[in-house]
Design a protein around this motif. Structure first.
Motif, mmCIF file in Angstrom:
data_model
loop_
_atom_site.group_PDB
_atom_site.id
_atom_site.type_symbol
_atom_site.label_atom_id
_atom_site.label_comp_id
_atom_site.label_asym_id
_atom_site.label_seq_id
_atom_site.Cartn_x
_atom_site.Cartn_y
_atom_site.Cartn_z
ATOM 1 N N UNK A 1 0.867 -1.074 0.178
ATOM 2 C CA UNK A 1 -0.098 0.070 -0.098
ATOM 3 C C UNK A 1 0.904 1.441 -0.025
ATOM 4 N N UNK A 2 0.384 2.504 -0.828
ATOM 5 C CA UNK A 2 1.119 3.581 -0.578
ATOM 6 C C UNK A 2 0.054 4.652 -0.209
ATOM 7 N N UNK B 1 -6.577 2.961 -6.999
ATOM 8 C CA UNK B 1 -6.536 4.047 -6.254
ATOM 9 C C UNK B 1 -7.740 4.310 -5.344
ATOM 10 N N UNK B 2 -7.747 4.252 -3.993
ATOM 11 C CA UNK B 2 -8.876 4.431 -3.333
ATOM 12 C C UNK B 2 -8.913 5.636 -2.368
ATOM 13 N N UNK B 3 -9.809 6.343 -2.652
ATOM 14 C CA UNK B 3 -9.844 7.614 -1.956
ATOM 15 C C UNK B 3 -10.113 7.570 -0.301
ATOM 16 N N UNK B 4 -9.579 7.911 0.416
ATOM 17 C CA UNK B 4 -9.836 7.684 1.851
ATOM 18 C C UNK B 4 -10.283 9.084 2.751
ATOM 19 N N UNK B 5 -10.119 10.166 2.298
ATOM 20 C CA UNK B 5 -10.644 11.486 2.825
ATOM 21 C C UNK B 5 -10.103 12.762 2.062
ATOM 22 N N UNK B 6 -10.503 13.785 2.763
ATOM 23 C CA UNK B 6 -9.916 15.271 2.188
ATOM 24 C C UNK B 6 -9.340 15.948 3.095
ATOM 25 N N UNK B 7 -8.384 16.950 2.882
ATOM 26 C CA UNK B 7 -7.476 17.782 3.562
ATOM 27 C C UNK B 7 -7.612 19.070 3.243
ATOM 28 N N UNK C 1 -3.150 3.582 -2.442
ATOM 29 C CA UNK C 1 -2.652 2.929 -3.855
ATOM 30 C C UNK C 1 -2.323 1.614 -3.715
ATOM 31 N N UNK C 2 -2.772 0.637 -4.269
ATOM 32 C CA UNK C 2 -2.409 -0.656 -4.276
ATOM 33 C C UNK C 2 -1.919 -1.216 -5.615
ATOM 34 N N UNK D 1 -6.613 -1.217 4.882
ATOM 35 C CA UNK D 1 -7.373 -0.393 4.100
ATOM 36 C C UNK D 1 -8.870 0.094 4.742
ATOM 37 N N UNK D 2 -9.427 -0.898 5.369
ATOM 38 C CA UNK D 2 -10.854 -0.792 6.091
ATOM 39 C C UNK D 2 -10.439 0.125 7.319
ATOM 40 N N UNK D 3 -9.379 -0.117 8.060
ATOM 41 C CA UNK D 3 -8.810 0.699 9.236
ATOM 42 C C UNK D 3 -8.635 2.199 8.821
ATOM 43 N N UNK D 4 -8.023 2.452 7.745
ATOM 44 C CA UNK D 4 -7.893 3.621 7.388
ATOM 45 C C UNK D 4 -9.038 4.355 6.870
ATOM 46 N N UNK D 5 -9.966 3.884 5.993
ATOM 47 C CA UNK D 5 -11.014 4.375 5.605
ATOM 48 C C UNK D 5 -11.864 4.669 6.831
ATOM 49 N N UNK D 6 -12.056 4.059 7.688
ATOM 50 C CA UNK D 6 -12.785 4.191 9.102
ATOM 51 C C UNK D 6 -12.341 5.475 9.820
#
Length: 295
Positions: A141-142, A156-162, A271-272, A286-291
């Motif tokens: 994962x990157x 590419x999986x979006x996880x959030x915004x900043x 990114x995977x 990935x689930x942990x990051x997403x949550x």
């Protein structure tokens, strides 16, 4: 039938001492099984099964070949089972690449909970603000913080915004004055972030629409925490992500400028290398990051 299937068929024939019964067990025709046993013997250059119209027996070569087939097939089955278990259960080494500043500020407080929840995962976290090649570097994962990512074969999986803030120290603003519009930045010291995806151009969304400023930094750095410290010490005006800027706004060491103008938000991406065959340790991370990073 491939070679492993032929070996399995041969072992079944030996164990049943009947081509017909073995073929029935495997859902194949006796003629097909008999043909492949004959081809196997021809390929080996020896007789494995001594057959008559009424009986079948193993030759010495046949016994040795059966023992070795059983050993090899057992090892292959064990390997297959181990791989299935590894894919199904979250355990083993997980190599992750992430930006240094983001990891120190955001990920570090979160990761102990992940480690406690998944004690069988060995997490290897490489910190680098540069965008590295996930495949060539061997990462699972990157994590990337960018406005956008270019199209590629990566998943590419979006996880959030900043939110991205333009800011400076109160001391600097007291000495040099506060810019009212983006064009005023040309009269100020700019501290730039050299690894930004749009380092050469700041595009603002303001009351009159879109405005673009092309900074000519007096100082360019490659780390957001160092950039923060330079701004705190009054070096000039710069742009910082909210996870770094917000605590500084709260303690008064920095203040936002051009508050009526907004830079594009940055997005957090995971990114995977591939979507196919994603293993359990990658999935749970990935689930942990997403949550924990969404919103």
């Amino acid at each position: 039938m491939d070679r492993l299937d032929v070996m399995r068929a041969y072992c079944r024939v030996v164990e049943r001492m009947s081509i017909t019964k073995a073929a029935d067990d495997m859902g194949l025709s006796p003629a097909l099984v008999s043909k492949h046993i004959k081809l196997l013997e021809n390929g080996l250059g020896c007789v494995l099964l001594a057959r008559t119209t009424r009986s079948m027996s193993l030759t010495e070569h046949g016994r040795h070949y059966y023992d070795e087939c059983r050993r090899l097939l057992g090892e292959i089955d064990a390997l297959d089972n181990a791989m299935r278990e590894e894919i199904a259960a979250p355990k083993g080494r997980l190599r992750v690449n992430a930006p240094l500043s983001y990891s120190l500020v955001v990920l570090a407080p979160l990761l102990p909970r992940f480690m406690e929840a998944f004690p069988d995962i060995e997490l290897v976290l490489d910190l680098d603000d540069r965008v590295l090649n996930v495949v060539e570097e061997g990462y699972d994962i990157s994590i990337r913080v960018r406005a956008e990512l270019p199209d590629s074969s990566l998943v590419v999986r979006p996880l959030g915004e900043i939110r991205q803030h333009v800011c400076a120290s109160p001391d600097y603003i007291a000495r040099r004055g506060e810019p009212a519009v983006p064009a005023d930045l040309a009269e100020h010291n700019i501290v730039g972030y050299g690894l930004a995806d749009a380092a050469a151009s700041w595009t603002f969304d303001g009351p009159g629409g879109t405005e673009t400023f092309s900074p000519r930094p007096r100082l360019t750095v490659g780390n957001s925490l160092f950039l923060r410290d330079m701004l705190r010490h009054g070096a000039g005006i710069g742009s910082l992500p909210s996870f770094i800027a917000s605590p500084c706004f709260a303690d008064g060491s920095l203040r936002p400028v051009l508050e009526d103008y907004r830079l594009p938000d940055r997005r957090i991406f995971a990114v995977t290398p591939t979507r196919r065959g994603i293993d359990a340790r990658t999935r749970v991370f990935l689930d942990f990051l997403r949550q924990n990073l969404a919103g």
